[in-house]
Design a protein around this motif. Structure first.
Motif, PDB file in Angstrom:
ATOM      1  N   ASP A  59       0.694  -1.384  -0.021  1.00 56.29           N
ATOM      2  CA  ASP A  59      -0.157  -0.020  -0.207  1.00 56.29           C
ATOM      3  C   ASP A  59       0.782   1.423   0.121  1.00 56.29           C
ATOM      4  N   GLN A  64      -5.293   4.106   3.122  1.00 58.32           N
ATOM      5  CA  GLN A  64      -6.295   4.165   2.204  1.00 58.32           C
ATOM      6  C   GLN A  64      -7.368   4.585   2.040  1.00 58.32           C
ATOM      7  N   GLU A 102      -5.690  -3.955   5.325  1.00 52.20           N
ATOM      8  CA  GLU A 102      -5.458  -2.495   4.333  1.00 52.20           C
ATOM      9  C   GLU A 102      -4.873  -1.813   5.192  1.00 52.20           C
TER      10      GLU A 102
END
Length: 128
Positions: A59, A64, A102
């Motif tokens: 990521d 996110q 995430e």
């Protein structure tokens, strides 16, 4: 000499509660039960540390949900947290699922995500 008499108790006796579970214990686990849950130790394993690092790199250390770069060091609001999109509630497969993880900022995790989890109180006792 006058004889002393005992005074009546000022407070009613309280029934002992040690060893009794609260009436709503079936719905929500206590803090001690959550802290002693078998899945809690998964966060302390080398496997989790490696997976966490993999998710942070995947990521690009970017939240996110907000797009904030997570370059702070704990406990800074912009420090990175790896969050389970769908709470695993003790489900091992869901816990280790990369698609369920995430990167979010600590500020986002501690505010919006916690509000979302608190809104699902009807599922609180579903820990396995």
């Amino acid at each position: 000499m006058a004889k002393l008499s005992t005074l009546p108790p000022r407070l009613p006796s309280i029934a002992p509660t040690l060893g009794r579970a609260p009436a709503d214990a079936a719905r929500a686990p206590t803090r001690r039960q959550r802290d002693n849950a078998p899945w809690r130790h998964w966060y302390k394993t080398e496997r989790w540390r490696a997976l966490r690092q993999k998710i942070l790199i995947r990521d690009a250390y970017t939240c996110q949900r907000t797009g904030v770069v997570c370059d702070g060091k704990y406990p800074a609001p912009n420090s990175p947290v790896v969050n389970h999109r769908r709470p695993h509630r003790g489900n091992e497969a869901l816990f280790w699922d990369e698609d369920n993880l995430e990167t979010v900022s600590k500020a986002e995790h501690d505010s919006a995500i916690q509000r979302e989890e608190q809104a699902s109180l009807h599922q609180r006792g579903v820990w396995t």
